[in-house]
Structures are given as structure tokens and as C-alpha cells.
Design a protein around this motif. Structure first.
Motif, PDB file in Angstrom:
ATOM      1  N   ARG A 253       0.259   1.551  -0.082  1.00 39.99           N
ATOM      2  CA  ARG A 253      -0.945   1.082   0.606  1.00 39.99           C
ATOM      3  C   ARG A 253      -1.391   2.108   1.646  1.00 39.99           C
ATOM      4  O   ARG A 253      -2.554   2.436   1.762  1.00 39.99           O
ATOM      5  CB  ARG A 253      -0.660  -0.277   1.257  1.00 39.99           C
ATOM      6  CG  ARG A 253      -1.922  -0.942   1.811  1.00 39.99           C
ATOM      7  CD  ARG A 253      -1.698  -2.419   2.088  1.00 39.99           C
ATOM      8  NE  ARG A 253      -1.311  -3.144   0.887  1.00 39.99           N
ATOM      9  CZ  ARG A 253      -0.288  -3.986   0.829  1.00 39.99           C
ATOM     10  NH1 ARG A 253       0.461  -4.201   1.884  1.00 39.99           N
ATOM     11  NH2 ARG A 253      -0.011  -4.603  -0.292  1.00 39.99           N
TER      12      ARG A 253
ATOM     13  N   TRP B 275      -4.918   4.060   1.759  1.00 42.74           N
ATOM     14  CA  TRP B 275      -5.830   4.007   2.898  1.00 42.74           C
ATOM     15  C   TRP B 275      -6.161   5.381   3.478  1.00 42.74           C
ATOM     16  O   TRP B 275      -7.123   5.544   4.204  1.00 42.74           O
ATOM     17  CB  TRP B 275      -5.315   3.005   3.950  1.00 42.74           C
ATOM     18  CG  TRP B 275      -5.707   1.610   3.550  1.00 42.74           C
ATOM     19  CD1 TRP B 275      -6.759   1.273   2.740  1.00 42.74           C
ATOM     20  CD2 TRP B 275      -5.066   0.393   3.888  1.00 42.74           C
ATOM     21  NE1 TRP B 275      -6.800  -0.082   2.552  1.00 42.74           N
ATOM     22  CE2 TRP B 275      -5.772  -0.657   3.255  1.00 42.74           C
ATOM     23  CE3 TRP B 275      -3.957   0.062   4.664  1.00 42.74           C
ATOM     24  CZ2 TRP B 275      -5.410  -2.000   3.373  1.00 42.74           C
ATOM     25  CZ3 TRP B 275      -3.597  -1.264   4.800  1.00 42.74           C
ATOM     26  CH2 TRP B 275      -4.321  -2.285   4.157  1.00 42.74           C
TER      27      TRP B 275
ATOM     28  N   LEU C 238     -11.177  -2.583   2.282  1.00 45.50           N
ATOM     29  CA  LEU C 238     -10.432  -1.914   3.351  1.00 45.50           C
ATOM     30  C   LEU C 238      -9.271  -2.743   3.882  1.00 45.50           C
ATOM     31  O   LEU C 238      -8.588  -2.334   4.807  1.00 45.50           O
ATOM     32  CB  LEU C 238     -11.386  -1.613   4.517  1.00 45.50           C
ATOM     33  CG  LEU C 238     -12.473  -0.586   4.247  1.00 45.50           C
ATOM     34  CD1 LEU C 238     -13.580  -0.687   5.278  1.00 45.50           C
ATOM     35  CD2 LEU C 238     -11.870   0.825   4.241  1.00 45.50           C
TER      36      LEU C 238
END
Ligand SMILES: Nc1ncnc2c1ncn2[C@@H]1O[C@H](COP(=O)(O)OP(=O)(O)OP(=O)(O)O)[C@@H](O)[C@H]1O
Ligand SMILES: Nc1ncnc2c1ncn2[C@@H]1O[C@H](COP(=O)(O)OP(=O)(O)OP(=O)(O)O)[C@@H](O)[C@H]1O
Ligand code: SF4
Ligand code: SF4
Ligand SMILES: [Mg+2]
Ligand SMILES: [Mg+2]
Lengths: 324, 328
Positions: free
Chosen positions: B86, B90, B61
Motif C-alpha cells: 500500500r 501511494w 487515495l
């Protein structure tokens, strides 16, 4: 022989006039040498019941009714000095949080030796020696070196064993253990449970074990008291309780536990609804809002012997029959 | 298809150890972990407290620093992602932590908490209330409760809010770090059922971190057993539970209390001596050597390799799975 008997214990919080009942007429008993498990939902009053036996209820909490007899003596009639003498000698407790219940500034050896010294059972040097011996018994490696360390230098599992050593060194007649293994890994938990059983058998110590893990109950308890909503709803010997629970809550509780031998990936049995907080307890049977057997009769409060038979008791108007 | 693969991941934390914060040490929280997770699959990571389960999840994470190794999401190295990539990755991976109380802002309505990721990722604001209602229904909450604060909900309801929030952006991967351990037993099975149903309906993959092995047996397709920063056994749940090979896995399984008092005292339990060694000072060679009932002197010499013992079943033990004996 009955060692501890609690009858009709009621504990309330708050100032007079605006009181909230948290424990409502709890009765239970522990015989000499016996292990009794106290189980139930979070918030059902297990810890408060245990604390009140030791006279350690926190501020704002009042036992408003009930009687606690230890070895035939009414604890409420003891002078504070006598009660203190009883605690730590005949009556010991292991708390839920080992790290925070040890004194961070005192070496673990001294903490284990303390009850011997305080109760004049051994001189300082002898008590310290016996503390090291006890630390060894509870499986602490290099006990002489560890005895000189502070709790902060030990792991959580070791602190838990220090608590147990401190509780058992005076060979109490009753040990109250509040979730003694909840914070521990299963391999360490197994060690601690073996140890409690071993030391219990050796010194004839009776144990009141508070836990929410039915696996732990099955492996340790002779008898079980199940609490829900501040009341004991069922009491029975462990084998019949697991084989044929009478109270619907006990039955559902046993069915919700995931078991290793169950087919994986299927929906698990679950109890609908939420645990009501003491402010929202329903009128009558506290389990009424989640019970599949509830009917109009359940708006009255079922007494614990509503479904009694032999030495089993259950507080239910429509108890389960036979193996579940 | 492989959704996530972790290759030889190391996460080392420098720490001060002396009583006055003097001496420096290195906690090798994760020390060479390789795992992979397919779409729609549940991989459970189990092991004792402090063995590096959460740190592994946190590294995926971006919440723990990667010291070495690679994390590939949908086949692409996350370390090489630019900012936009990114952010996109996420969206696809969300997390549900153990403690629903600290995960939610006590002063915010639960609707706002659930909407948060939608707002952050620029979802059209006109669509947000509808989506929040949909998410609440999905996790079994009544949308009429949308204006409540977390304080007015039970523990199980709060965990449902956290799960709804994690699902807001329709992720492919949800990292569940002890999602039911803080809940009462009677509520645990409700949440586990919810997680299983959502996986089915939405095609989610779970990296499921837990220490309750009965729960893991029920929910996992595959299981990785960690010990002191490394994986010691990994394989299909049926194999790891049904035919464990590593002595630590055996001990772990034999320590699970069985809820049947009729078996009391009749079960053979493998009794381990001693505690988990400090991750600051791990033993040389096999990390399990200090507690292993079948250790040999040679176990102290080198860390055993992870050896295939069966289809997709790997074991790191020089006695049980000697190198060179693979698939024999
Ligand atoms: N000092 C206090 N003032 C007001 N309420 C309290 C206080 N201490 C405990 N309570 C409440 O009393 C009830 C019973 O608490 P208790 O700690 O005995 O529960 P328990 O059965 O031990 O639960 P758990 O399994 O979570 O430990 C709970 O609803 C708790 O919130
Ligand atoms: N930020 C940090 N700085 C220093 N050490 C850390 C940090 N985070 C974790 N650690 C250490 O790394 C090790 C692994 O921790 P981690 O939280 O991953 O364990 P875990 O397997 O999730 O344990 P648990 O079951 O108790 O949650 C532990 O020794 C921990 O103390
Ligand atoms: S008394 Fe009624 S509501 Fe209570 S447990 Fe029994 S059947 Fe259910
Ligand atoms: S390598 Fe040696 S110490 Fe490690 S698990 Fe195998 S037998 Fe035990
Ligand atoms: Mg408690
Ligand atoms: Mg963790």
C-alpha cells in the motif's frame, strides 16, 4: 439618465499616518435600466467599491476621497436614517456568500418580506403573501412551505435565490450583485442569470454586476468596467470591448479564457507574473510589471481617458488598436 | 496500459438528519461508479456540486471508506495490499487539492513542505536539497525562494509548491481535485499549462476533477459526467463535448456562458427546472428524472444501464440509449 455615478472614489485601510490605498480614484456610472459589469483580478477593489456605494465598508476602511451620486443625490450628505431607507428600497445588494448573509434564525419568508415591512410598504400578512409570490418567481418549488423554513434547511442554490428574492421584492432601481453565481453550478447559474435579466427588464432595475467570469459578462452586460490594481483601466460597451479591447490587460484577460472552440491540449495563452498586492503596486501604471507594451512612459500613471474615443475609455499610453 | 480501474465503487456515509440529530440516513455519495484510466491519460470527472466527484477521488487515495466495489492499481486490487504494498502504491499516486492555502503548513518553509514526502519515504537526506531545487525549477519556481513561508507567496505560486510536492516521489498518477478553481483567471492558465507540460515530460496520468467545463474541454482525453453518485455519460472528450447524448450533459454544456456578447440572447439554452435532489433522498429510477426535460413515466421505475453508443462512449438513459440497442 444616469442613476448612479461614482467619481474619484478612493478607499484606504489602516490608521491615519499608516494608510494603505486599496481603491484609487475609481469612477464609474450606471444608467437607469442598464446592466454594467465590473470585472478584474482578485483583489482589484471590486467588492470594496460596491460596499462603499451602500455605505457598508467594514471597520478600518475609510473612503478618503470621491463622490457617490444616486439619482443626483450625494450619498455622503444623507443622514444615516435616509441612507437606510434608500438601501432595501431603491438600492439593493446581493452578496458573494448567500448562506452567511442570511440570518440563520429567521425563516426565509420573513427575510424576503422584511424590506416591505421595514419600509412600511405592506402590512405583515400582505408582505408575507408577496414574499411567497416572490419565492415562486425565483423558482423555489413549494414556496409556501419553503417560506416557513430556515436558511439552513435550504441548499446553497436555493439560499442564493432567497437573497435575490429579498433584494428584488421592493423593486429597487439599482441592484448591486457581487459574484451572485460564483458558488453555483452552471445549470443553476444559467437559471439565476435568466431570472435577473427577466426581473430586471420587468421592473426596469439597473444592475451593477461584479464577476470574474467573462462568459457571464458577455451574456448579461450592456457595458463593462475593467479594474486592475484599485483603478478602472478600461470602460466600454460589451460588444466593442470583447471585439477590440484597448487596454493590454483587458486584451490579455480575454485571451487567457479557455474557450470550447479552441484546439484542446495546446498551451493556453497566459499573463506572465503575479497579481501584485496593494502594498507592492508599482509606481506609474499598475500593470507595468506584467505588460508586454510597457516602456519608460509607463512609469507615470495613465489617466482613464489616456486612450479615449467616443464613449470608450482606457487608461493606457500605448493602447491596442483594432480587433485582437 | 490501464493504470487505475474503479469497479462498481460505492461509498455510503451514514448521517444523522433530524433537527436534533435523531433520525439516521444514508448518503449514497458514490453509488456504483466504474471508471478506468490509462497511463499518460487525462480522465476528467465533471458534474454538479455534491455529485460525488471528490468522494470518488478520495476513495482511490484511501481517504474515503469503500462500501463496496474494487479499486485496482496496475491491475491489482488495492484492498488486498499489505502495508508495504500500500505504501508503495501511494508513492505512485499523489493529489493536488483546490485550496493551496490550507494544503501547506503556514509555519514551514516551502522547501520543507516539498521535501516532506521524500522524508516520509526515507529518501537519503543528503540528496533531498538537490531534489527540492530540481522540483522547484520543474514547476517554475525560483529555488532562491526555498526558505519562504507560504504566506509570502501568491496563490499561483502556492499551487506550484503543492504540485512540486505531489511530484516529489515521481508518481504515475496525480489526482487533481479542482486544482485551479481557487485561482484568479489570469493565473489559472499558467497552472493548466504547467500541468499539461508536466504530463508530457513525466508521462503522468491525471484524474482531473473539475466543474469548469471549458477547462476540462481543454485538458481532458476522456470525460465522465456524474450525477448524484453515478456516471451518466462517459467517453472521449471530443465525443462528449461534440455529440453529447445524455440530456443532463446537453443541459450542462448549453449552460456554459460563452464569452462573446455578439451572441447574447441568440443562443438556445436548455433550461432545467429545480435543483439537484438531495443525495439523502434520491428519486427512484433514473436520478435525473426530477429535472429531465424528456423524462417518461418509466424512467422512475429502474435505474437505466450504462449502454455503449459508440466506441468507448457510454450513456445511461433509457430514452437516448435504450438497453439492447447497443452499437446498433
Ligand atoms: N478590511 C480590510 N483591511 C485591509 N485590506 C482589505 C480589507 N478588505 C479588503 N482589503 C484588501 O483590499 C483589496 C481589494 O479588495 P476587494 O475585496 O475589493 O477585492 P475584489 O476585487 O472584490 O476581489 P475578489 O475578486 O477576490 O472578490 C484586496 O487587496 C484586499 O485584500
Ligand atoms: N464524510 C462525509 N460524511 C457525510 N457525507 C459526506 C461526506 N463526504 C461527502 N459527503 C456527501 O457526499 C456527497 C458527495 O460529496 P463530494 O464532496 O464527493 O461531492 P463533489 O462532487 O466533489 O462536490 P463539489 O463539486 O461541491 O466539490 C455530498 O452530498 C456530500 O455532502
Ligand atoms: S500604460 Fe504602459 S504599462 Fe500600462 S497598460 Fe499601457 S502600455 Fe502597459
Ligand atoms: S432515463 Fe429518463 S429521466 Fe433519465 S435521463 Fe433518460 S429520459 Fe431523462
Ligand atoms: Mg470581491
Ligand atoms: Mg469536490
Amino acid at each position: 439618465m444616469t442613476l448612479l455615478s461614482v467619481s474619484d472614489l478612493t478607499i484606504e485601510a489602516g490608521p491615519p499616518g499608516d494608510r494603505l490605498r486599496l481603491v484609487d480614484g475609481v469612477s464609474l456610472s450606471v444608467k437607469a435600466g442598464e446592466t454594467v459589469a465590473l470585472v478584474g483580478e482578485s483583489g482589484s477593489g471590486k467588492s470594496l467599491t460596491a460596499l462603499s456605494i451602500l455605505g457598508l465598508l467594514g471597520e478600518g476602511l475609510t473612503p478618503t476621497a470621491g463622490r457617490i451620486l444616486f439619482d443626483g443625490r450625494d450619498l455622503a450628505t444623507l443622514a444615516p436614517e435616509e441612507l437606510r431607507r434608500l438601501r432595501g428600497a431603491d438600492l439593493a445588494m446581493i452578496f458573494q456568500e448567500p448562506v452567511s448573509s442570511l440570518n440563520p434564525l429567521v425563516t426565509v419568508g420573513d427575510q424576503v418580506a422584511e424590506s416591505l415591512i421595514v419600509h412600511g410598504r405592506a402590512s405583515g400578512a400582505e408582505a408575507r403573501e408577496r414574499a411567497v409570490e416572490m419565492l415562486k418567481r425565483v423558482g423555489i418549488p413549494e414556496p409556501a412551505r419553503r417560506a416557513r423554513q430556515l436558511p439552513t434547511e435550504l441548499s446553497g442554490g436555493m439560499c442564493q435565490r432567497v437573497m435575490i428574492a429579498a433584494a428584488l421584492i421592493s423593486r429597487p432601481r439599482l441592484l448591486i450583485a457581487d459574484e451572485p453565481t460564483t458558488a453555483l453550478d452552471v445549470t443553476i447559474q444559467a437559471q439565476i442569470l435568466d431570472l435577473l435579466a427577466e426581473l430586471g427588464a420587468e421592473a426596469g432595475t439597473a444592475i451593477l454586476l461584479i464577476t470574474h467570469d467573462m462568459g457571464v459578462v458577455a451574456e448579461t452586460a450592456d457595458r463593462v468596467c475593467v479594474m486592475y490594481g484599485g483603478r478602472v483601466v478600461e470602460e466600454a460597451a460589451a460588444v466593442p470591448l470583447f471585439a477590440a479591447p484597448r487596454h493590454p490587460y483587458t486584451g490579455m484577460l480575454l485571451r487567457t479564457i479557455p474557450r470550447l472552440d479552441q484546439p484542446p491540449k495546446r498551451a493556453l495563452y497566459s499573463i506572465a507574473g503575479n497579481v501584485p498586492s496593494p502594498r507592492d503596486w508599482p509606481e506609474g501604471c499598475r500593470f507595468r510589471t506584467r505588460c508586454t507594451r510597457a516602456d519608460a512612459a509607463c512609469t507615470a500613471l495613465p489617466p482613464l481617458d489616456a486612450a479615449g474615443e467616443g464613449d470608450r475609455r482606457a487608461a493606457c499610453f500605448h493602447p491596442l488598436e483594432g480587433p485582437q | 496500459m490501464t493504470l487505475l480501474s474503479i469497479e462498481d465503487l460505492k461509498v455510503h456515509f451514514p448521517v444523522r438528519t433530524g433537527r436534533f440529530g435523531g433520525a439516521k440516513g444514508l448518503v449514497k455519495a458514490v453509488d456504483g461508479v466504474s471508471l478506468s484510466l490509462a497511463e499518460r491519460e487525462t480522465l476528467a470527472v465533471v458534474g454538479e456540486s455534491g455529485c460525488g466527484k471528490s468522494t470518488t477521488g478520495n476513495a482511490v487515495l484511501g481517504l474515503a471508506p469503500v462500501t463496496a466495489g474494487r479499486i485496482l492499481f496496475e491491475g491489482r486490487d488495492m484492498a488486498r495490499f499489505d502495508e508495504a504494498e500500500r505504501k508503495a502504491a501511494w508513492r505512485e499516486m499523489q493529489v493536488v487539492f483546490q485550496d493551496p492555502v490550507s494544503a501547506l503548513n503556514p509555519r514551514q518553509s516551502i522547501a520543507r513542505s516539498i521535501a516532506e514526502p521524500l522524508v516520509i519515504h526515507g529518501h537519503p537526506s543528503a540528496e533531498i536539497p538537490g531534489r527540492v531545487d530540481e522540483l522547484m525549477e520543474l514547476v517554475g519556481l525560483n529555488p532562491d525562494q526555498r526558505n519562504r513561508r507560504p504566506g509570502a507567496l501568491s496563490g499561483g505560486q502556492r499551487q506550484r509548491v503543492v504540485i512540486a510536492r505531489a511530484l516529489a516521489l515521481s508518481p504515475k498518477l496525480v489526482i487533481c481535485d479542482e486544482p485551479v478553481s481557487a485561482l484568479d483567471v489570469s493565473i489559472q492558465s499558467q497552472i493548466l499549462n504547467l500541468l499539461m507540460r508536466l504530463q508530457e515530460e513525466l508521462g503522468l496520468a491525471y484524474l482531473f476533477i473539475a466543474h469548469d467545463l471549458s477547462v476540462v474541454r481543454h485538458i481532458a482525453d476522456r470525460v465522465a459526467v456524474m450525477y448524484l453518485g453515478i456516471v451518466v455519460e462517459e467517453g472521449p472528450a471530443s465525443k462528449v463535448f461534440g455529440d453529447p447524448q445524455h440530456p443532463y450533459t446537453e443541459a450542462l454544456l448549453s449552460a456554459i456562458p460563452v464569452p462573446d456578447p455578439a451572441l447574447k440572447g441568440r443562443r438556445q439554452r436548455i433550461r432545467l427546472e429545480g435543483d439537484l435532489p438531495s443525495p439523502l433522498d434520491p428519486p427512484p429510477g433514473c436520478p435525473f428524472v426530477t429535472r429531465c426535460p424528456i423524462a417518461e413515466p418509466a424512467c422512475r421505475e429502474a435505474r437505466p444501464a450504462l449502454v455503449d453508443v459508440d466506441e468507448g462512449h457510454r450513456v445511461r438513459c433509457r430514452v437516448r440509449a435504450p438497453e439492447g440497442a447497443a452499437n446498433s
